[in-house]
Design an enzyme around this catalytic site. Sequence first.
Site, PDB file in Angstrom:
ATOM      1  N   SER A  14      14.143  40.480  64.815  1.00 10.66           N
ATOM      2  CA  SER A  14      13.724  40.901  66.148  1.00 10.66           C
ATOM      3  C   SER A  14      12.364  41.562  66.084  1.00 10.66           C
ATOM      4  O   SER A  14      11.829  41.800  65.007  1.00 10.66           O
ATOM      5  CB  SER A  14      14.771  41.812  66.773  1.00 10.66           C
ATOM      6  OG  SER A  14      14.841  42.993  66.057  1.00 10.66           O
ATOM      7  N   CYS A  15      11.823  41.820  67.243  1.00 15.45           N
ATOM      8  CA  CYS A  15      10.497  42.409  67.398  1.00 15.45           C
ATOM      9  C   CYS A  15      10.373  43.633  66.524  1.00 15.45           C
ATOM     10  O   CYS A  15      11.287  44.449  66.505  1.00 15.45           O
ATOM     11  CB  CYS A  15      10.294  42.786  68.867  1.00 15.45           C
ATOM     12  SG  CYS A  15       8.779  43.698  69.183  1.00 15.45           S
ATOM     13  N   PRO A  16       9.299  43.845  65.793  1.00  7.07           N
ATOM     14  CA  PRO A  16       8.074  43.036  65.777  1.00  7.07           C
ATOM     15  C   PRO A  16       7.996  42.065  64.607  1.00  7.07           C
ATOM     16  O   PRO A  16       6.939  41.543  64.329  1.00  7.07           O
ATOM     17  CB  PRO A  16       7.005  44.108  65.617  1.00  7.07           C
ATOM     18  CG  PRO A  16       7.631  45.114  64.696  1.00  7.07           C
ATOM     19  CD  PRO A  16       9.112  45.097  65.008  1.00  7.07           C
ATOM     20  N   MET A  17       9.114  41.831  63.900  1.00  5.28           N
ATOM     21  CA  MET A  17       9.030  41.084  62.641  1.00  5.28           C
ATOM     22  C   MET A  17       8.495  39.655  62.754  1.00  5.28           C
ATOM     23  O   MET A  17       7.728  39.230  61.882  1.00  5.28           O
ATOM     24  CB  MET A  17      10.383  41.095  61.915  1.00  5.28           C
ATOM     25  CG  MET A  17      10.793  42.482  61.432  1.00  5.28           C
ATOM     26  SD  MET A  17       9.430  43.421  60.739  1.00  5.28           S
ATOM     27  CE  MET A  17       9.226  42.577  59.172  1.00  5.28           C
TER      28      MET A  17
END
Lengths: 78, 169
Positions: A14-17
């Site tokens: 999930s964000c920010p990966m």
Amino acid sequence: MTEVHQTLDARNLSCPMPVLKSKKALKALEINQVLEILTTDPGSMADIPAWTRTTGQELISAEELGPKDYRFLVRRRN
Amino acid sequence: MTESISQSITLPSEEKPKRMAIIASAGTLDAAYTPVILASTAAAMDMEVAIFFTFYGLNLIHKKKSKKLKVSPIANPAAPMPVPNIIGMIPGMTGMATWMMNRWMKKANVIKFLELRDVCLESGVRMIGCQMTMDVMGIKEEELIDGCELGGAASFLEFAKDADITLFM
């Protein structure tokens, strides 16, 4: 059909990966080579294009293959 | 034609990178994510980033305290487990709220705070500990994680005066 030089599996992240991993993967490519990015994060449909616009990379395509299933092609420009 | 080509080649290096300056002033687990998520992403977007850690925000770069950040259920109606303050005061409730938040984050596949902080350091985000707060709270330089610098208001402002984005958290 665009030639893909490298595929990044950023699914189940999930964000920010997805953006952070895309950046790293793209930098490992040569200029003009193409990175394929696979994600499941719905936010990536907005975030990957925002990242390419800001950094001057070329977003060749952004596709929604199904629910929570996205595919992007990005060409390294700088 | 020649001009446009040379422009497109020289532009990225000549153009000044965008800059983001963040003040992180809170030391709870829920507040810890915002600065490191934005900073790591900004770095991935080729921006120059500095985070100025002040007051409770110093917890986020404190070697020991950053490993056990907590969420308070008191005066926090948005807590993972919203309870009346009188219940939130019971011993163990902070631990419970923290446990629940960690479980939430894990379920949503959110990367851990400490890992995001590492990404920030690896991607060149400047971490500045507020010297004055350290003196006030009796925190020594060696208690902070490796890779951060110390500075005061002027150090932050020198960086922030040319920032395109400035955030207080």
